[in-house]
Design an enzyme around this catalytic site. Structure first.
Site, PDB file in Angstrom:
ATOM      1  N   CYS A  39       0.820  -1.206   0.000  1.00  0.00           N
ATOM      2  CA  CYS A  39       0.000   0.000   0.000  1.00  0.00           C
ATOM      3  C   CYS A  39       0.853   1.255   0.000  1.00  0.00           C
ATOM      4  O   CYS A  39       2.047   1.231   0.306  1.00  0.00           O
ATOM      5  CB  CYS A  39      -0.896   0.044   1.240  1.00  0.00           C
ATOM      6  SG  CYS A  39      -2.083  -1.297   1.387  1.00  0.00           S
ATOM      7  N   ASP A 449      21.301  35.165 -16.834  1.00  0.00           N
ATOM      8  CA  ASP A 449      20.021  35.849 -16.681  1.00  0.00           C
ATOM      9  C   ASP A 449      20.152  37.084 -15.793  1.00  0.00           C
ATOM     10  O   ASP A 449      20.617  37.006 -14.650  1.00  0.00           O
ATOM     11  CB  ASP A 449      18.997  34.886 -16.072  1.00  0.00           C
ATOM     12  CG  ASP A 449      17.636  35.534 -15.939  1.00  0.00           C
ATOM     13  OD1 ASP A 449      16.973  35.705 -16.978  1.00  0.00           O
ATOM     14  OD2 ASP A 449      17.244  35.861 -14.806  1.00  0.00           O
TER      15      ASP A 449
END
Length: 520
Positions: A39, A449
């Site tokens: 699970c 940048d």
């Protein structure tokens, strides 16, 4: 009881299981010896006794140990694990192999054999098998088989696709092999997995996709909303809708999709029109990448928290179409987001194919590479696109159309960046931006940048790009996420980040011996 994965701390895993903590979803899986079922940590069944629990990092490990997937929590819905290493070559190779197996775009002719995977990575298949088993605890074939079966299980449970289509879409060569593998691994026939009364509405398929919180939904949807191209995509409330065309195996499918964030649980509900039904696994995989649903905020923020506190909810926006993203990146060079959106809308109106959809406002597709590769004369210039950008778009279109340029998460990142920079009008910034969003490279870094220089306080340095690159070494291998956080901190629009507030998240306790350096 000893756990099947030595990197996990069994006691910490059991505590997370008791709490049903969604931050651990996909980080580990619990095999219950008394039932033979495995699970997710978020499963709502009664918590099993500690002595009956075994913990695994991968579904393939659990299935290799003889456990079957839970039909209630459905392990196939869990976000996938992301493991990146910059230190150990063996870890890097194993994680690259697993990543390639998880990327259907990397194999347009169907899922690969171990020999094909080894050839792609430049190693022998024997070495790959040995390394894969040593690092991940399963063979490449077991890993691939589990991935195929879980994909099929999701399609069976959430769609009305015929079993034959499910088998082929999941990567099985024949229905006979599909049925045999299903019976061998799960002890069920495919038709037994198909849920009664759970049929999708006519004309669409609905599936659910999980993710690990925290997640800044407003930031992600704000990003896409400010860049939405009229007629092709739209953001309303907690949903993203758009058109999409996918070419796979020489066949092009076109349609629409709507992704909605659930306010009550960490789940995205995806509706896909019939036109994309045949390529549903590809759509699911691409949407997971677009919304960065497989990111592990705890691992990433452990590296970045000291520099960017309170930003764990920020994700790196991806794309459903790498070719489209590259064109939009070129259109956005040195202009505002609004101006780039206007140019993109003109491009779609002029060259995009019409498409009928039931979603109001969606009626056009982004132009196919071949269409722009064949654009004549000043057709692009008439849209207001300058000559340098025209040349870049046509070069991109030709390289994509003839297959020499692959812009998806399974592509070779360094080689693709160099191929992009070899095209006219594309420099390092654009190549790194494409790597960040289309190639899903978590360590992309546009060192030149200007906004990034300002965010990092190096704009006054003699060589700000070099100073930014030096500062970024502390954030590897998660520099893409650091860039998003740095731009976010400016409090102003940036090339890759919407102006939205990120949610502050509690730190997730580690389930095992995980350091702040995210290695396999």
């Amino acid at each position: 009881m000893s756990t099947a994965s030595p990197t996990l701390n069994p006691d910490a895993c059991y505590q997370a299981l008791q709490a049903r903590d969604a931050r651990f979803d996909g980080v580990f899986f619990t095999g219950v010896t008394s039932t033979g079922i495995y699970c997710r940590p978020v499963c709502r069944v009664r918590t099993p006794r500690r002595e009956n629990c075994r913990f695994f990092t991968l579904p393939a490990q659990a299935e290799g140990a003889g456990f079957r997937p839970c039909l209630r929590c459905r392990p196939e819905l869990a976000p996938q694990a992301q493991a990146w290493s910059i230190q150990d070559a063996s870890d890097t190779l194993a994680s690259q192999a697993a990543r390639l197996l998880d990327e259907p775009d990397a194999w347009p002719d169907g899922l690969p054999t171990v020999e094909q995977l080894a050839a792609r990575l430049g190693v022998s298949d024997r070495h790959l098998r040995r390394l894969f088993e040593a690092r991940l605890g399963v063979s490449p074939l077991q890993y691939l088989q589990t991935r195929r079966l879980l994909t099929a299980k999701q399609l069976l449970a959430d769609s009305d696709l015929p079993v034959t289509q499910v088998a082929l879409a999941s990567g099985f060569a024949s229905v006979r092999r599909f049925n045999a593998a299903f019976a061998q691994h799960y002890g069920l026939s495919p038709t037994q997995v198909r849920r009664e009364g759970a049929r999708p509405a006519q004309g669409r398929v609905t599936v659910r996709l999980g993710y690990r919180p925290p997640y800044d939904v407003d930031a992600m949807l704000g990003f896409f909303g400010t860049r939405a191209i009229e007629g092709m995509e739209q953001v309303e409330g907690r949903s993203l809708a758009r058109t999409l065309a996918i070419t796979n195996g020489g066949r092009t499918c076109a349609g629409w999709l709507v992704a909605r964030f659930d306010d009550s649980q960490p789940v995205v509900t995806l509706e896909v029109g019939d036109g994309l039904r045949e390529v549903l696994p590809l759509v699911i995989r691409r949407l997971r990448a677009t919304l960065d649903l497989d990111a592990d905020p705890a691992v990433i923020q452990a590296r970045l928290e000291s520099h960017f506190p309170g930003t764990a909810g920020l994700r790196v926006p991806g794309t459903l179409n790498g070719w489209e993203l590259a064109v939009r990146a070129v259109l956005g060079q040195q202009i505002t987001v609004a101006a780039a959106r206007t140019l993109a809308r003109r491009l779609v109106d002029r060259f995009g194919a019409p498409l009928e959809t039931p979603v109001p406002g969606l009626h056009r597709l982004f132009p196919a590479p071949q269409v722009l590769a064949d654009a004549e004369g000043n057709a692009l210039g008439e849209l207001g696109i300058v000559r340098q950008r025209q040349a870049a778009i046509v070069a991109l279109a030709r390289a994509t159309a003839d297959g020499t340029l692959q812009l998806h998460a399974g592509a070779d990142v360094p080689a693709t960046i160099e191929a992009l920079k070899a095209l006219p009008g594309i420099g390092d910034w654009t190549a790194q931006y494409i790597a960040m969003r289309a190639l899903r490279w978590p360590d992309a870094f546009p060192a030149g940048d200007v906004a990034l220089h300002k965010a990092l306080g190096v704009q006054q340095e003699r060589q700000p790009a070099r100073a930014a690159e030096a500062a970024s070494q502390a954030w590897r291998p998660w520099r893409s996420y650091a860039v998003i956080r740095a731009w976010h901190g400016l409090g102003a629009p940036a090339p890759a980040l919407p102006a939205a507030n990120a949610a502050t998240a509690p730190q997730r306790p580690a389930p095992g011996a995980r350091s702040t350096t995210p290695t396999h």
